[in-house]
Design a protein around this motif. Structure first.
Motif, mmCIF file in Angstrom:
data_model
loop_
_atom_site.group_PDB
_atom_site.id
_atom_site.type_symbol
_atom_site.label_atom_id
_atom_site.label_comp_id
_atom_site.label_asym_id
_atom_site.label_seq_id
_atom_site.Cartn_x
_atom_site.Cartn_y
_atom_site.Cartn_z
ATOM 1 N N SER A 203 0.848 -1.197 0.000
ATOM 2 C CA SER A 203 0.000 0.000 0.000
ATOM 3 C C SER A 203 0.879 1.239 0.000
ATOM 4 C CB SER A 203 -0.905 0.031 1.238
ATOM 5 O OG SER A 203 -1.821 -1.028 1.225
ATOM 6 N N ILE B 177 0.501 5.716 -0.004
ATOM 7 C CA ILE B 177 -0.318 6.923 0.074
ATOM 8 C C ILE B 177 0.412 8.009 -0.710
ATOM 9 C CG2 ILE B 177 0.653 7.809 2.236
ATOM 10 C CD1 ILE B 177 -3.067 7.835 1.631
ATOM 11 N N GLY C 267 -8.243 1.064 -3.382
ATOM 12 C CA GLY C 267 -7.882 2.215 -2.567
ATOM 13 C C GLY C 267 -8.893 3.316 -2.752
ATOM 14 N N TYR C 268 -8.420 4.561 -2.807
ATOM 15 C CA TYR C 268 -9.327 5.696 -2.985
ATOM 16 C C TYR C 268 -8.574 6.917 -3.490
ATOM 17 C CZ TYR C 268 -7.445 7.356 1.519
ATOM 18 O OH TYR C 268 -6.612 7.768 2.535
ATOM 19 N N LEU D 19 -4.834 6.685 -2.158
ATOM 20 C CA LEU D 19 -4.355 5.459 -1.523
ATOM 21 C C LEU D 19 -4.346 4.375 -2.583
ATOM 22 C CD1 LEU D 19 -3.627 3.702 0.985
ATOM 23 C CD2 LEU D 19 -6.085 3.231 1.164
ATOM 24 N N CYS E 248 -3.457 0.272 -3.305
ATOM 25 C CA CYS E 248 -3.212 -1.040 -2.714
ATOM 26 C C CYS E 248 -3.171 -2.070 -3.826
ATOM 27 C CB CYS E 248 -4.329 -1.400 -1.737
ATOM 28 S SG CYS E 248 -4.590 -0.176 -0.446
ATOM 29 N N GLN F 39 -3.200 -2.119 3.617
ATOM 30 C CA GLN F 39 -4.605 -1.843 3.902
ATOM 31 C C GLN F 39 -5.450 -2.608 2.893
ATOM 32 O OE1 GLN F 39 -5.773 2.203 4.505
ATOM 33 N NE2 GLN F 39 -3.801 2.783 5.355
ATOM 34 N N HIS G 207 -8.597 -3.152 0.733
ATOM 35 C CA HIS G 207 -9.729 -2.477 0.107
ATOM 36 C C HIS G 207 -10.233 -3.363 -1.009
ATOM 37 C CE1 HIS G 207 -9.531 1.610 1.918
ATOM 38 N NE2 HIS G 207 -8.289 1.246 2.155
ATOM 39 N N PHE H 34 -11.746 0.556 -5.708
ATOM 40 C CA PHE H 34 -11.168 1.887 -5.686
ATOM 41 C C PHE H 34 -12.315 2.888 -5.660
ATOM 42 C CE2 PHE H 34 -9.071 5.731 -6.990
ATOM 43 C CZ PHE H 34 -7.777 5.587 -6.517
#
Length: 89
Positions: A4, A6, A33-34, A46, A48, A81, A83, A86
């Protein structure tokens, strides 16, 4: 191996479809992620997934979609993380 990251992207990155374009690229790369706008005008992403695909995505984020003007990108690896997709926040 899944990792992951950021990322904080600065410049003209809000109101230029940066988050929606990031979501589509992440889906294309198989990442979760996002992407979300920050109050200071930056975008936080983010990521992943597989390291190689994240590297490609970070390269894309350094310029973003056509309408964006990225002035800087800072990113770092963070603990994994989980997820399932997305999202745009």
């Amino acid at each position: 191996m899944n990792v992951s990251y950021i990322a904080h992207i600065s410049g003209r990155v809000q109101g230029v479809y940066f988050r929606a374009s990031s979501q589509q690229k992440a889906i294309d790369y198989g990442l979760s992620g996002y992407a979300r706008n920050l109050a200071d005008g930056d975008v936080e992403v983010l990521l992943c997934g597989e390291q190689g695909k994240i590297d490609e995505m970070l390269d894309w984020l350094s310029h973003g979609p056509e309408q964006a003007e990225v002035t800087s990108i800072q990113h770092k690896q963070i603990p994994w993380q989980e997820h399932s997709f997305f999202s745009i926040g």
